[in-house]
Design a protein around this motif. Sequence first.
Motif, PDB file in Angstrom:
ATOM      1  N   MET A  63      18.330 -20.445  -6.825  1.00 30.77           N
ATOM      2  CA  MET A  63      16.912 -20.684  -6.567  1.00 30.77           C
ATOM      3  C   MET A  63      16.366 -21.798  -7.458  1.00 30.77           C
ATOM      4  N   PHE A  89      12.797 -24.008  -7.102  1.00 33.61           N
ATOM      5  CA  PHE A  89      11.871 -22.884  -7.247  1.00 33.61           C
ATOM      6  C   PHE A  89      11.684 -22.546  -8.726  1.00 33.61           C
ATOM      7  N   GLU A 107      10.412 -19.275 -11.319  1.00 33.42           N
ATOM      8  CA  GLU A 107      10.246 -17.823 -11.304  1.00 33.42           C
ATOM      9  C   GLU A 107       8.944 -17.447 -12.012  1.00 33.42           C
ATOM     10  N   PHE A 129       9.687 -17.809  -6.811  1.00 33.56           N
ATOM     11  CA  PHE A 129      10.629 -16.727  -6.566  1.00 33.56           C
ATOM     12  C   PHE A 129      10.575 -15.756  -7.733  1.00 33.56           C
ATOM     13  N   LEU A 135      10.627 -14.564  -2.437  1.00 33.78           N
ATOM     14  CA  LEU A 135      10.303 -15.997  -2.488  1.00 33.78           C
ATOM     15  C   LEU A 135       9.186 -16.329  -1.517  1.00 33.78           C
ATOM     16  N   ILE A 160      16.841 -20.106   2.556  1.00 34.39           N
ATOM     17  CA  ILE A 160      17.495 -18.889   2.088  1.00 34.39           C
ATOM     18  C   ILE A 160      18.946 -18.798   2.552  1.00 34.39           C
ATOM     19  N   VAL A 189      21.613 -19.838   0.046  1.00 37.44           N
ATOM     20  CA  VAL A 189      21.617 -18.925  -1.106  1.00 37.44           C
ATOM     21  C   VAL A 189      22.418 -17.668  -0.767  1.00 37.44           C
TER      22      VAL A 189
END
Length: 616
Positions: free
Chosen positions: A156, A161, A163, A214, A239, A253, A256
């Motif tokens: 991610m 992205f 967190e 995410f 996410l 996605i 991932v």
Amino acid sequence: MHAYRSHTCAELNKSNVGETVRLSGWVHRVRDHGGLLFIDLRDHYGITQVMADPDSPVFSQIEKVRSEWCIRIDGNVMARDESLVNSKIPTGEIEVFIRDIEVLGPSNELPLMVFGDQEYPEETRLKYRYLDLRREKLQNNMKMRSDVVASMRRRMWDKGFREFQTPIITASSPEGARDFLVPSRLHPGKFYALPQAPQQFKQLIMVSGYDKYFQIAPCFRDEDPRADRSPTDFYQLDLEMSFVTQQDVFDTIQPVITGVFEEFGGGRKVDQTWEQISYKDAALWYGSDKPDLRNPIKMQVVSEHFRDSGFAIFAKLLEQDGTEVRAIPAPKGGSRKFCDRMNAFAQKEGLPGMGYIFWREKTADAVAQELGITVKEAQAKLKSGEVAGGMEAAGPLAKNIGPERTEAIRQQLGLGMGDAAFFLGGKPKAFEGVAGRARNVIGEELGLTDKDRFAFAWIVDFPIYEQDEETGKIDFEHNPFSMPQGGMDALEGNPLEVLGYQYDLACNGYELVSGAIRNHRPEIMFKAFEIAGYGKDEVEKRFGGMVNAFQYGAPPHGGCAAGIDRIVMLLADEANIREVIMFPMNQRAEDLMMNAPSEAQSDQLMELSLRVIEQD
């Protein structure tokens, strides 16, 4: 030397022969070979064989140790005899002769053995979970879980992205399951809730201008337990993104999830192309919105072949509105024994039975009937080749509907000699679930399901609304916060035809990911809820924080959440989610190890202005 160890129990090899080392761990197994004692010493990393004979200065102490005692030993590394090398473990070429020992933690008699593969009742395993977790399989499962989460985080971050953490204490919100409520001490009579998901917060993060979010998020739902679902809490890869379409979410996605399954799937095939199947087609073809595509069977509608036929049950059924007959093809299932077994399966599922037809080599009886000769004459003609045997349809349904209809069914389903088909009829919602389970059983029993594969599919085009057959009331069938396909215009027509930008990812019969493009326009949201009977005031009361925020320049946004527990369950090839959760609850949502839930003390209740009312 370090107080407890110079090496782990997985580090020593032939290059260490002659060294003095210190190891600490648990006594995995003790073997007494006539005065020569061997101990498999285990830690988190592996096993080393240590040994002692009567010449060891601490032999009398070593004789007392038992399974799962925690000990430290000092000793000399020795090479094993060539014939005694254990190639299955990294330390298999050496053993350590014990010179000194310290008992760090003796163990009482064990309620369950750590060594070996003995099965114990789940209640025992959960009560003594700290012992259960020492077992090799669970050690591997928990290490995999940790590694999967780390891999998800890296992937991610690599996609740009960041967190962010969202609150664990929040307001109660109806999101499809029961909340866990938390009473407030400072505000008597009021309650917080543990979040069922970070749904509203992650949408507010998008409104706040953070483009990609995410989180490895804990979620709390007061649900009935199932083999693939925890009754209290679970973790998900959550996410959300701004300025995206449904396909953008898929494209984000998919690599991932694919990467995680390739990394931890043990060499099993991972589908690279993910189909997009409408919810309607998934229900028709597979009887489920989380189909197992490793099984190639697709169900089909065969109503026309039974309409006005000699099979009265289906013929009369089809005279009613909204009914149909569906067929489950069963390649290689063409034996009466198998058909009877599947009929018994349907009866166990609460149905009167399941009709079937199977195709076999034409019998002498059938030839005799066709040609108007005796069975003996037919047998002779078949044996000599004067008459070709060919194929015939068998079973009660075949006799009732006749050869022309059975042949039309066979051709539609693409079946041949040695195959079968099973039939269910009625209103689809009443039998789809059983049909889906029957499809799974047929695939398993006939060896059609590819066990060495992870098969993925996006299920799309979920209907937003459903209608209660008895009351006629329109209510939400799926996520009420999904953007309707067509926006406001779609809401002006028949509600039952409105589809949402909502999607689930299915893998091997499980739902792994769920998400949607969100309804970020207040006027469309109010209209969507109005159709389901919720007024503007009620929407603002329930979802005021989000609705208010959407009035200040909310961007189009969408996302999804992937269930970590379920993903690890599949990767570890486990049938029960409790095998991949460190400290799970039992089937009654109880923690037997910590004795939760427990009664609150009277002073705690007074502080919270609460009183427990005894149930009759």
